[in-house]
Design an enzyme around this catalytic site. Structure first.
Site, PDB file in Angstrom:
ATOM      1  N   SER A   1      32.756 -20.972 -25.424  1.00  0.00           N
ATOM      2  CA  SER A   1      32.160 -22.292 -25.587  1.00  0.00           C
ATOM      3  C   SER A   1      31.210 -22.397 -26.766  1.00  0.00           C
ATOM      4  O   SER A   1      30.954 -23.494 -27.255  1.00  0.00           O
ATOM      5  CB  SER A   1      31.431 -22.699 -24.306  1.00  0.00           C
ATOM      6  OG  SER A   1      30.434 -21.753 -23.982  1.00  0.00           O
TER       7      SER A   1
ATOM      8  N   HIS B   1      37.437 -25.010 -21.938  1.00  0.00           N
ATOM      9  CA  HIS B   1      37.594 -25.561 -23.293  1.00  0.00           C
ATOM     10  C   HIS B   1      39.023 -25.439 -23.839  1.00  0.00           C
ATOM     11  O   HIS B   1      39.291 -25.882 -24.949  1.00  0.00           O
ATOM     12  CB  HIS B   1      36.612 -24.882 -24.251  1.00  0.00           C
ATOM     13  CG  HIS B   1      35.192 -25.131 -23.864  1.00  0.00           C
ATOM     14  ND1 HIS B   1      34.519 -26.277 -24.208  1.00  0.00           N
ATOM     15  CD2 HIS B   1      34.326 -24.392 -23.120  1.00  0.00           C
ATOM     16  CE1 HIS B   1      33.292 -26.237 -23.707  1.00  0.00           C
ATOM     17  NE2 HIS B   1      33.150 -25.099 -23.043  1.00  0.00           N
TER      18      HIS B   1
ATOM     19  N   LYS C   1      35.746 -31.889 -19.898  1.00  0.00           N
ATOM     20  CA  LYS C   1      35.753 -31.756 -21.368  1.00  0.00           C
ATOM     21  C   LYS C   1      36.922 -32.557 -21.946  1.00  0.00           C
ATOM     22  O   LYS C   1      36.814 -33.772 -22.019  1.00  0.00           O
ATOM     23  CB  LYS C   1      35.737 -30.283 -21.704  1.00  0.00           C
ATOM     24  CG  LYS C   1      34.407 -29.727 -21.135  1.00  0.00           C
ATOM     25  CD  LYS C   1      34.153 -28.311 -21.300  1.00  0.00           C
ATOM     26  CE  LYS C   1      32.718 -27.990 -20.939  1.00  0.00           C
ATOM     27  NZ  LYS C   1      32.404 -27.997 -19.508  1.00  0.00           N
TER      28      LYS C   1
HETATM   29  N1  PMP Z   1      32.688 -23.032 -18.088  1.00  0.00           N
HETATM   30  C1  PMP Z   1      32.495 -23.194 -19.395  1.00  0.00           C
HETATM   31  C2  PMP Z   1      33.148 -22.247 -20.347  1.00  0.00           C
HETATM   32  C3  PMP Z   1      31.682 -24.232 -19.868  1.00  0.00           C
HETATM   33  O1  PMP Z   1      31.472 -24.390 -21.185  1.00  0.00           O
HETATM   34  C4  PMP Z   1      31.091 -25.107 -18.930  1.00  0.00           C
HETATM   35  C5  PMP Z   1      30.194 -26.292 -19.362  1.00  0.00           C
HETATM   36  N2  PMP Z   1      29.852 -26.428 -20.623  1.00  0.00           N
HETATM   37  C6  PMP Z   1      31.310 -24.893 -17.575  1.00  0.00           C
HETATM   38  C7  PMP Z   1      32.114 -23.854 -17.183  1.00  0.00           C
HETATM   39  C8  PMP Z   1      30.681 -25.787 -16.553  1.00  0.00           C
HETATM   40  O2  PMP Z   1      31.404 -26.955 -16.440  1.00  0.00           O
HETATM   41  P1  PMP Z   1      30.722 -28.339 -16.011  1.00  0.00           P
HETATM   42  O3  PMP Z   1      29.959 -28.835 -17.185  1.00  0.00           O
HETATM   43  O4  PMP Z   1      31.891 -29.184 -15.661  1.00  0.00           O
HETATM   44  O5  PMP Z   1      29.847 -28.047 -14.844  1.00  0.00           O
END
Ligand code: PMP
Length: 416
Positions: free
Chosen positions: A205, A233, A264
């Site tokens: 991410s 992602h 996302k």
């Molecule tokens: N996994 C990854 C790799 C993320 O980047 C994120 C959030 N940025 C999450 C899980 C958590 O997801 P959410 O924002 O839907 O709670």
């Protein structure tokens, strides 16, 4: 210290009162974050998440959204959400196992399982809750988790809560995974109930690179290890049909458990796990973040279903995203920016020092581009960056304007 005087309890002078906790413990922590350049404040966005938005009253190009396909304000998702609200209301009124299991929750679970070509699926209210729920249910004391050093915080928190043994491997380093496995098998051999799990982001991410999944799966099959991939992602953008990182590598494996989010590229909210029916049934019965939390509002499920339909029906949106990504990265590299090993729509622009990073972030927002600086503890010390993410809805003109601004401010601050 507490003292009992005439049947009432009184506090010693030096005991911590609420105001002393605020003034002597919390405020100094905030002040020290400010001093070392790690204080965070949040900016307010007015209007929908589109390529241009109003941030703190000023129109800017939004270059930091996870709304990769532009679905968060897409008419089809909005229509689906609005008709779900009309038909089913705004809230589910309960957790899934009590009274909050509507048909539409199950429809989304079947739909995401079908899209990901897995036997069954389970949804959670957020992606964060999905990782915490999945990991703590699947592994516990006496098990082993092998986790990439750059995994998302929701994975890290899930691992810590699970009480399993945790070994962190250097980013994407398959040799290290093998060393950890060999060492662990020497210590505990195969004849125990010790479950072993490798866990990795599919697309990282903060760095925008892709996990070496083919190698990881090969190793996992050889050593009987489960692999969990967080495809938050990758889903919707990678692979010929947008099915994500596994499709990108053409991979299928019995050892693979996939999680991901609707928040996302899918422009909605929530998370999911897809895999064998027995696993999903087990999670439904044991996953605390699934059991003890109110299920998603029906409108959110409806927009997630609409998003999956759109990904399947409109491959051109994905193609446009990759066109924009390629144009932008080519421009950045020509200007001399360091974008590390970005392979996707997430592009880190490495600046290094956290103060300089924030200065660059301020300079670009003044010029009309919003992409915030990312500093420790979100990323390691010394690699503070501007994390840029592209959307299919950006125009080429917007990309070129951003490049012009980055060139000017990057030169002014001696970054390039
Ligand atoms: N996994 C990854 C790799 C993320 O980047 C994120 C959030 N940025 C999450 C899980 C958590 O997801 P959410 O924002 O839907 O709670």
């Amino acid at each position: 210290m507490l003292q009992k005087v005439n049947n009432t309890v009184s506090l010693d002078q030096e005991d911590l009162t609420m105001s002393s906790i605020l003034d002597q413990l919390l405020k100094p922590k905030i002040d020290s974050l400010k001093e070392i350049g790690l204080y965070r404040s949040i900016r307010s966005i007015t209007g929908p998440v589109e390529p241009t938005v109003i941030v703190d009253g000023k129109e800017v190009i939004l270059l930091s959204s996870n709304n990769y396909l532009g679905f968060a304000n897409h008419p089809e998702l909005k229509r689906a959400a609005m008709s779900a609200i009309k038909e089913l209301g705004t809230g589910s009124g309960g957790s899934r196992l009590i009274s909050g299991n509507l048909d539409i929750h199950q429809e989304l679970e079947s739909r995401i399982a079908e899209f990901k070509q897995c036997e069954a699926g389970i949804i959670f209210s957020t992606g964060y809750m999905t990782n915490v729920g999945l990991i703590t249910s699947l592994v516990g004391k006496g098990d082993l988790i092998i986790s990439d050093e750059l995994n998302h915080t929701s994975i890290i928190d899930g691992c810590r809560l699970s009480k399993a043994d945790i070994k962190i491997f250097p980013h994407k380093d398959i040799e290290s995974i093998m060393d950890i496995l060999i060492e662990d098998i020497k210590l505990f051999n195969y004849n125990t109930n010790r479950k072993r799990v490798i866990i990795t982001d599919g697309v990282f991410s903060m760095d925008g690179d892709i996990a070496p999944l083919s190698g990881i799966i090969k190793l996992a099959e050889e050593y009987n290890v489960i692999v969990i991939v967080d495809d938050a992602h990758g889903t919707g953008v990678l692979g010929e049909n947008g099915r994500g990182t596994a499709e990108h590598f053409g991979l299928k494996s019995e050892n693979l458990i996939l999680m991901g989010t609707f928040s996302k590229a899918l422009g909605s909210l929530g998370g999911y796990v897809v895999g064998p029916s027995i696993l999903i049934d087990y999670l439904r019965n044991t996953s605390r973040s699934f059991i003890y939390s109110t299920s998603q509002p029906p409108s959110i499920c409806a927009s997630s279903i609409a998003a999956i339909n759109l990904i399947e029906r409109e491959p051109n949106i994905r193609k446009t995203l990759w066109d924009r990504v390629n144009r932008f990265k080519k421009g950045l590299l020509e200007l001399g920016f360091d974008i590390m090993g970005s392979e996707t729509q997430i592009v880190p622009i490495i600046i290094g020092d956290s103060h300089l990073t924030m200065e660059f972030a301020k300079a670009i927002i003044r010029s009309g581009v919003y992409a915030p600086g990312i500093r420790p503890p979100t990323v390691p010390e010394g690699v503070s960056r501007i994390r840029v993410s592209l959307m299919a809805s950006h125009t080429n003109e917007q990309i070129d304007k951003v490049l012009t601004i980055f060139a000017r401010e990057g030169q002014r601050l001696n970054i390039i």
